[in-house]
Design an enzyme around this catalytic site. Structure first.
Site, mmCIF file in Angstrom:
data_model
loop_
_atom_site.group_PDB
_atom_site.id
_atom_site.type_symbol
_atom_site.label_atom_id
_atom_site.label_comp_id
_atom_site.label_asym_id
_atom_site.label_seq_id
_atom_site.Cartn_x
_atom_site.Cartn_y
_atom_site.Cartn_z
ATOM 1 N N MET A 26 0.802 -1.224 0.000
ATOM 2 C CA MET A 26 0.000 0.000 0.000
ATOM 3 C C MET A 26 0.833 1.271 0.000
ATOM 4 O O MET A 26 0.380 2.293 -0.515
ATOM 5 C CB MET A 26 -0.927 0.025 1.224
ATOM 6 N N VAL A 29 7.631 3.745 2.914
ATOM 7 C CA VAL A 29 7.935 4.511 4.109
ATOM 8 C C VAL A 29 9.347 5.081 4.016
ATOM 9 O O VAL A 29 10.287 4.389 3.603
ATOM 10 C CB VAL A 29 7.767 3.657 5.396
ATOM 11 N N TYR A 93 9.435 8.213 14.332
ATOM 12 C CA TYR A 93 10.401 7.203 13.888
ATOM 13 C C TYR A 93 10.873 6.417 15.101
ATOM 14 O O TYR A 93 11.353 6.998 16.084
ATOM 15 C CB TYR A 93 11.579 7.861 13.184
ATOM 16 N N ASP A 137 -5.407 -4.514 10.927
ATOM 17 C CA ASP A 137 -4.207 -5.091 10.300
ATOM 18 C C ASP A 137 -3.126 -5.359 11.341
ATOM 19 O O ASP A 137 -1.960 -4.983 11.168
ATOM 20 C CB ASP A 137 -3.675 -4.153 9.210
ATOM 21 N N PRO A 140 2.936 -8.883 12.908
ATOM 22 C CA PRO A 140 4.258 -8.584 13.487
ATOM 23 C C PRO A 140 4.912 -7.343 12.899
ATOM 24 O O PRO A 140 5.642 -6.637 13.605
ATOM 25 C CB PRO A 140 5.065 -9.848 13.176
ATOM 26 N N ASP A 154 0.591 2.189 12.654
ATOM 27 C CA ASP A 154 -0.424 2.259 11.595
ATOM 28 C C ASP A 154 -1.846 2.144 12.111
ATOM 29 O O ASP A 154 -2.735 1.622 11.434
ATOM 30 C CB ASP A 154 -0.177 1.193 10.517
#
Length: 444
Positions: A26, A29, A93, A137, A140, A154
């Site tokens: 999708m 990053v 981050y 979603d 791991p 996310d």
């Protein structure tokens, strides 16, 4: 890897992109510097075709739902926007590693570590669910390990994609969620899901932390989802006999196929895991149960593969050649008749067929919501059984050229699964496929 010049230029007023950190189905990053606050952030840019399918206004409106979430085990959403047609969102981050990185390195985690990660993720999920946000979603890759603690990344993104995209996102070939961790209801296309779907996904993650692999695996996403719909998850003690019996029971309940059979909240699941007595589960004879469940699962996959091949190819020279079915035609999936004492098997077959046919490049399945609307216009209750007469009428009203129906029955000690592809206009049967346990002797 450096970011493309077009993306760097579009975001230059706010962010200085340093390098690519990774990419998925999708988004890509990037590690970036927030020019205003002089801090490093993770900036995710949606793929152009996905951004075009979503539209900026709806996506940004939906993503704002997750913005207020503030919890120690949830990575916050810092920013989102539209930069010259590029849809992006920004999170802190995290310099540590993901749970995926650790599993890649260690395969199986100590039980105490798996419990801590499960507890912290469940804590974050429970908070979000209380605020009306479902992650959709959990996997791991979306669990980051920072200073010895788990943080969920996310959050709200999958919801925003699903809510903003609808059928347009499906047409790009993108499925929101990850098959190995997706709940049965999410895998079968149910749009309105609740926190129990995340509980199922967390159960898959806990299972993998203990066993070294998710409870269901397969060569394709369709195969994984078909297995999940047809089979119970293997008992964890079969692959790791040091797992306490209570912990195994908690996992089994979290991985129940029906949401009502799972824990109502993520907190209940975490409590059940931690209160498990510290004794291994009793030894299981996995061969007998595994044969029965495994055979049923293989039957489902063989059957749905046969129906998929027929609808996808039309068996050259027959249906496509006669113009009966063309790529992109609408197909209705009827209810399968269950002639066994297994109350879930017919549902599993039907949803397995739905999963394998849910590719808009092949056909367009009539959405279950549309079916309910049509039934209402016909004066029928929304839960009316779609037997063949009703299915034919609904298919005609929804301009579906054919519908798929079938039945599940016992054959000796095994099963027999039958599927039929029927022409809606006149009820003519175009294909009948039958699969029995005997057909799988060479596979089992």
């Amino acid at each position: 890897m450096t970011a493309p010049a077009s993306i760097t230029a579009a975001l230059a007023d706010r962010y200085a992109l340093e390098r690519e950190l990774g990419h998925g189905g999708m988004a890509t990053v990037y590690l970036a510097e927030d020019r205003k606050h002089h801090r490093q952030v993770a900036l995710k840019v949606l793929r152009p075709e996905i951004a075009a399918a979503l539209g900026p206004e709806r996506f940004l409106r939906e993503i704002e739902i997750a913005a207020p979430l503030n919890h120690p085990h949830i990575l916050p959403l810092l920013d989102s926007g539209d930069a010259g047609g590029l849809l992006y969102y920004v999170m802190p981050y995290v310099a540590g590693e993901s749970l995926r990185d650790r599993l890649t390195r260690e395969t199986q985690l100590p039980i105490e570590d798996a419990l801590q990660i499960a507890r912290e993720v469940a804590d974050g999920l429970a908070y979000a669910h209380r605020h009306g946000v479902v992650h959709r979603d959990i996997k791991p890759e979306n669990i980051l390990l920072s200073d010895g603690h788990a943080v969920i990344a996310d959050f709200g993104i999958a919801h925003a994609l699903s809510a903003a995209g609808g059928e347009r996102l499906t047409e790009t070939g993108v499925v929101v969620g990850t098959p190995a961790y997706m709940s049965p209801e999410q895998g079968s296309g149910v749009r309105e899901i609740d926190g129990r779907s995340d509980v199922y996904s967390l159960g898959c993650v806990v299972y993998e932390m203990l066993a070294g692999e998710p409870p269901f695996a397969g060569a394709t996403a369709q195969a994984i989802i078909a297995k999940r719909l047809a089979e119970q998850a293997p008992r964890i003690s079969i692959v790791r006999d040091t797992v306490p019996a209570g912990m195994e029971a908690a996992l089994t309940r979290a991985l129940a196929r029906t949401p009502a059979d799972r824990y109502a909240t993520a907190s209940q699941f975490a409590t059940a895991l931690e209160s498990a007595p510290n004794q291994p589960a009793p030894a299981q004879d996995g061969r007998r149960t595994g044969w029965r469940v495994g055979t049923a699962g293989l039957l489902v996959m063989v059957l749905v593969a046969a129906v998929w091949w027929f609808v996808a190819t039309g068996r050259p020279g027959t249906l496509f050649g006669r113009g009966v079915i063309d790529p992109g035609d609408r197909v209705l999936l009827a209810d399968f008749v269950n002639l066994t004492d297994d109350t879930t098997l017919a549902y599993a077959v039907r949803e397995g067929v739905r999963t394998l046919l849910a590719d808009p490049r092949i056909v367009r399945l009539v959405d279950p919501a549309k079916v309910r609307e049509t039934l209402a216009r016909m004066g029928r209750p929304a839960d009316t059984r779609l037997d063949e007469p009703v299915a034919r009428e609904v298919a005609e009203r929804e301009n579906a050229k054919v519908f798929v129906a079938g039945e599940v029955s016992r054959l000796g000690a095994g099963y027999q699964l039958t599927a039929r592809v029927v022409q809606s206009a006149d009820g003519v049967e175009l294909l009948r496929e039958r699969v029995t346990a005997r057909d799988l002797d060479g596979v089992i």
